[in-house]
Motif scaffolding. Structure first.
Motif: not given
Length: 484
Positions: A440-450, A454-457, A459-463
């Protein structure tokens, strides 16, 4: 494939000299310092100003394309791994020192300035920049900020976050904001603290205000040899328990000593089971007294030999040997994974013994060189990717070592960051609610996740599709073709 319209927009912003489009040139940026993970970016942008960065970010928003910031590419967690359908924003051309304020001990720099260049720029004022990653002659301040880098002297002087006062940040939508200030403790939410160590997932930093320190009056350095890392660990605990706070306490095991000595000829004893480098600094009288006590504690803890680096030249040689460690591993194996998990100091011997057992089970060698003073391990898992299956075993062992540090009551990372390498291990340290808050903190800065996706957290695609070690094509293995 990136839309041709975006390429035209970026050419208008940066010019032909500021946009890399040719495939072979883009491959230059396919990996950071953890070269086991590779991905060729669709485009590479080379901005020269904060306005360029903001314009590039706005163009990428319009076209819905992901962006990945990159500094000097010395990171060790695949944090700057490019997105194959995105734009890699390389900050190397933004390398100006904008202001030096020696009275208030401040410096303002662009993110492409190298770590070591800051200390050189302020040396005439008897000042220096304390964080000193081993790659400090080439790593950039922007990358240091992204990963919250430390270095040998982090025990006493802390990490990058303790020396960054303020930043200019271009958000993923292209808006430019200021976080923090030149004061030590500004009012309001500590968004500067949120940004440092966020690994390029919240935006692109374009200007940084740093705190400088006065050079210490005296510096004293020793190298103490021990029969084993466990014995050296006893000395580390004794020094800290005595109330001594060294500037640095570094340890190398025998395998690391052999590689470093062959590379740097720094005078380490290659027959030693472990070497402890201890450096103290401060007022001369205080430093001399603490140094004498440190020598005695090393002797009481079983040191087999103690070498005192009496002059700046010998001290520089000792540190040259220590800081050559990662590069020197090339003398032992063509490839390696490196971790930087943190454990309690009191469990150093126990943890190193377990790592040795795991390495034997995997039939791989692990060299250990690390910041012993704060329990920040740097186990280097050595392998040869040309041997079938060896890269996979090394990758698995590396991940297990990182998770072992959590099991011992520590952390997945001390200073290299999570990046791609450790993202799928994050649930071993954090619960689902913790990870959701981070998201949620990340989304506050970058809502679209662009921004650096695929770094740090995890995700199904990453893992599910985690990029692994480079695997040679059968024709390459047979010698029919070669990799450029």
């Amino acid at each position: 494939m990136v839309k041709s319209e975006l390429q035209r927009d970026l050419l208008d912003i940066l010019g032909a000299d500021g946009l890399v489009t040719e495939w072979a040139q883009r491959r230059t940026y396919e990996a950071d310092g953890l070269a086991a993970y590779r991905s060729v970016p669709a485009l590479v942008a080379l901005p020269s100003s904060a306005d360029d960065v903001a314009a590039v970010m706005r163009a990428c928003v319009r076209h819905g394309v992901p962006v990945v910031p990159r500094g000097a590419g010395t990171g060790l967690s695949a944090g700057a791994l490019p997105h194959p359908e995105g734009v890699l924003i390389v900050m190397s051309r933004m390398h100006r020192i904008l202001d030096i304020d020696p009275v208030n001990q401040r410096i303002v720099v662009e993110p492409g300035v190298t770590n070591a260049a800051i200390s050189r720029a302020v040396s005439e004022h008897d000042l220096y920049y304390a964080p000193d990653p081993s790659s400090q002659i080439v790593c950039s301040i922007g990358g240091n900020l992204a990963e919250n880098s430390g270095g040998a002297h982090c025990l006493k002087y802390g990490f990058t976050t303790h020396h960054v006062l303020g930043c200019e940040l271009v958000l993923p939508d292209g808006e430019t904001v200021e976080l923090g200030s030149s004061t030590l403790d500004p009012p309001g939410y500590d968004l500067r603290g949120v940004l440092v160590g966020s690994e390029g997932t919240l935006g692109v930093v374009t200007k940084i205000t740093l705190r400088l320190l006065r050079r210490p009056e005296a510096v004293r350095t020793l190298v103490a040899d021990f029969e084993s890392p466990a014995a050296a660990g006893v000395a580390v605990s004794a020094i800290v328990a005595a109330g001594i706070v060294p500037a640095a306490v570094e340890m190398m095991d025998n395998l690391a000593i052999q590689a470093c000595e062959e590379d740097a000829a720094a005078g380490f004893d290659v027959s030693s089971g472990a070497a402890l480098i201890v450096e103290l600094d401060g007022p001369a009288a205080e430093c001399d007294a603490a140094f004498a006590e440190t020598v005695a504690l090393c002797q009481e803890s079983g040191s087999t030999a103690i070498r005192v680096a009496d002059d700046p030249q010998e001290r520089a040689l000792v540190w040259k040997g220590r800081k050559a460690a990662f590069a020197a591993m090339g003398r032992l194996a063509p490839d390696y994974f490196v971790q930087d998990g943190v454990i309690p100091r009191t469990r150093l011997g126990e943890c190193l013994a377990r790592i040795a057992e795991m390495a034997a089970e995997a039939d791989l060698r692990v060299a250990n060189v690390f910041h012993a003073g704060d329990g920040n391990l740097h186990p280097l898992v050595l392998y040869d990717s040309a041997n079938p299956g060896e890269g996979e075993r090394a990758e698995s062992l590396s991940a297990r070592i990182a998770e072992l540090c959590v099991e011992f009551g520590g952390s997945l990372s001390g200073e290299h960051g999570i990046g791609v390498d450790k993202a799928c291990s994050m649930p071993t340290m954090f619960g689902a609610d913790d990870l959701a808050v981070m998201d949620r903190v990340r989304a506050a800065f970058d809502p679209a996740g662009r921004c650096n996706p695929d770094k740090v957290l995890p995700t199904p695609r990453l893992c599910g599709e985690k990029p692994g070690p480079y695997r040679p094509h059968p024709l390459e293995a047979a010698g029919v073709i070669e990799r450029l």
